[in-house]
Design an enzyme around this catalytic site. Structure first.
Site, short mmCIF file in Angstrom:
data_model
loop_
_atom_site.label_atom_id
_atom_site.label_comp_id
_atom_site.label_asym_id
_atom_site.label_seq_id
_atom_site.Cartn_x
_atom_site.Cartn_y
_atom_site.Cartn_z
N HIS A 179 0.87 -1.20 0.00
CA HIS A 179 0.00 0.00 0.00
C HIS A 179 0.90 1.23 0.00
CE1 HIS A 179 -3.72 2.26 1.58
NE2 HIS A 179 -2.79 3.17 1.32
N LYS A 203 -9.34 -0.54 -5.61
CA LYS A 203 -9.33 0.14 -4.32
C LYS A 203 -10.69 0.72 -4.00
CE LYS A 203 -7.93 2.29 -0.69
NZ LYS A 203 -6.73 2.62 0.00
N ASN A 254 -5.41 7.28 -5.83
CA ASN A 254 -6.14 8.50 -5.46
C ASN A 254 -5.42 9.76 -5.93
OD1 ASN A 254 -4.12 8.11 -3.49
ND2 ASN A 254 -5.27 9.19 -1.92
N LEU A 263 -4.82 8.99 8.16
CA LEU A 263 -6.09 8.29 8.24
C LEU A 263 -5.92 6.85 7.78
CD1 LEU A 263 -8.50 11.05 6.92
CD2 LEU A 263 -8.37 10.17 9.25
N HIS A 265 -10.27 0.75 2.14
CA HIS A 265 -10.07 1.75 3.20
C HIS A 265 -11.24 1.59 4.15
CE1 HIS A 265 -8.57 5.70 4.78
NE2 HIS A 265 -9.72 5.57 5.39
N ARG A 300 1.93 9.46 -5.85
CA ARG A 300 1.55 10.75 -6.47
C ARG A 300 1.98 10.80 -7.94
NH1 ARG A 300 -1.40 10.86 -1.91
NH2 ARG A 300 -0.39 11.83 -0.14
N ALA A 313 -3.91 14.65 5.75
CA ALA A 313 -3.61 13.37 6.42
C ALA A 313 -2.58 12.62 5.60
CB ALA A 313 -4.89 12.56 6.52
N ASP A 317 1.57 2.63 3.52
CA ASP A 317 0.71 3.81 3.37
C ASP A 317 1.55 5.08 3.40
OD1 ASP A 317 -1.55 5.23 2.87
OD2 ASP A 317 -2.41 5.03 4.87
N HIS A 338 -4.24 -0.84 6.08
CA HIS A 338 -3.81 -0.03 7.23
C HIS A 338 -4.72 -0.21 8.44
CE1 HIS A 338 -6.75 2.57 5.35
NE2 HIS A 338 -5.92 3.02 4.44
N HIS A 347 1.51 5.40 -1.68
CA HIS A 347 1.11 6.57 -2.48
C HIS A 347 2.35 7.15 -3.15
CE1 HIS A 347 -2.96 6.80 -0.75
NE2 HIS A 347 -2.36 6.27 0.31
#
Ligand code: DOR
Ligand code: ZN
Length: 350
Positions: A18, A104, A46, A224, A141, A22, A268, A252, A179, A20
């Site tokens: 998991h 997701k 995301n 989060l 999530h 970007r 977050a 995460d 998470h 991110h």
């Protein structure tokens, strides 16, 4: 214990289930921090706008590969952002072509860039049915977004209100609760006989809610799902170090610039890609379970995703405290690296 004297530890190269990454300048800056130590990562969709279709996932993967410095060996495993308009046949095609490894699920409004997520779970039922048929995992999530529910209870309520009904209706769906932050989630995963696993972040093994709120507010510890009370952190550590195949690492790691963290309504996310392996070695050593680190970082995740573990290895070496830069410079501004609050004695040999 034999572990007491251990000063070198060789593991299969870890994966991050998991992450991110970007896009643009931020992607360029954070990608090497993960690729230095990790073989593969499940990449979160995301972005703004989100990565919804197979075509968008393939394009995002191409941007990631273009940002990867020459000589680094890293495989991004892409995910599709589930919306109420997601086409089941596009998901089937994404899976068959390898454009996406998982889907997701963000409940609408649960977290950063989740506005296009799901509100009416019946609307995504046809997608979930196809995923169950083809064995494609759903990364969840797990927090309700109901404002009446206390933020510290949102994971436990999600399990009862949303996850249990979904898994009852679609029992063959392979789910990853991402998470996890509570004893409730750990118990729920442990009690299930199949098709359920959970990722645990590095930071949730280390911080509890006091770290965020006691002695002054610490925006760099805000993420989060928010960290819970100490008893929950202990439950997470016990799950992670147990070797139980259903628990594996998903950092995460979620970079935001300091400017976006340090404001009246800060973002977050905790950025831990740079020092995650050193932090985890410390956590596992303190628990007396260094021997289970490889299962958590390198074996259990691939097994659940039906992939072989990485062939390559990394070696952790114990010595004087390692200093990681406190901030990563990016084209968008500095990003603060997760500070575990204790010395890190294990470094990754390069
Ligand atoms: O803390 C978080 N940050 N939690 C999430 O679910 C999203 C992430 C982000 O994208 O920044
Ligand atoms: Zn995330």
């Amino acid at each position: 214990m034999p572990e007491r004297n251990l000063t070198r530890l060789t593991l299969r190269r870890p994966d991050d289930w998991h992450l991110h990454l970007r896009d643009g300048d931020m992607l360029k800056a954070v990608l090497p921090e993960t690729a230095r130590h990790f073989g593969r990562a499940i990449v979160m969709p995301n972005l703004v706008p989100p990565v919804v279709t197979a075509t968008q996932a393939a394009a995002y993967r191409a941007r990631i590969m273009a940002a990867l410095p020459a000589g680094m060996d890293f495989t991004p495993l892409m995910t599709l952002y589930l919306t109420e308009d997601t086409d089941p046949e596009d998901v089937r095609q994404a899976h068959a072509s390898g454009s996406a490894s998982a889907v997701k699920l963000y409940p609408a409004g649960a977290t950063t860039n989740s506005a296009s997520g799901v509100s009416d779970f019946e609307k995504v039922r046809p997608v979930l049915d196809v995923m169950a048929e083809i064995g494609m995992p759903l990364c969840v999530h797990g927090e309700v977004t109901d404002h009446a529910i206390d933020i510290f209870d949102r994971e436990a309520v999600f399990i009862d209100r949303i996850l249990k009904p979904i898994r009852k209706k679609v029992p063959d769906l392979r789910v990853v609760m991402e998470h996890v932050t509570t004893q409730d989630a750990v118990d729920y995963v442990r009690d299930s006989s199949k098709n359920l696993a959970a990722t645990i972040t590095t930071h949730h093994l280390i911080i509890n809610r006091n770290h965020i709120l006691a002695g002054g507010i610490k925006p760099h510890f805000y993420c989060l799902p928010v960290a819970k009370r100490e008893a929950h952190r202990i439950a997470l550590v016990q799950a992670a170090v147990s070797g139980d195949k259903r628990f594996f690492l998903g950092t995460d790691s979620a970079p935001h610039t300091d400017a976006n963290k340090l404001m009246a309504c800060g973002c977050a996310g905790i950025f831990s890609a740079s020092n995650t392996m050193s932090c985890l070695a410390e956590v596992f050593e303190v628990a007396g379970r260094l021997g289970k680190l490889e299962a958590f970082t390198s074996l259990n995740g691939p097994a659940y995703y039906g992939l072989p573990p990485n062939e390559k290895t990394i070696t952790l070496v114990k010595g004087d405290p390692v200093q990681y830069p406190a901030r990563l410079e990016t084209g968008d501004g500095p990003v603060t690296v997760f500070d575990p609050g204790f010395d890190l004695h294990w470094r990754v040999e390069v």
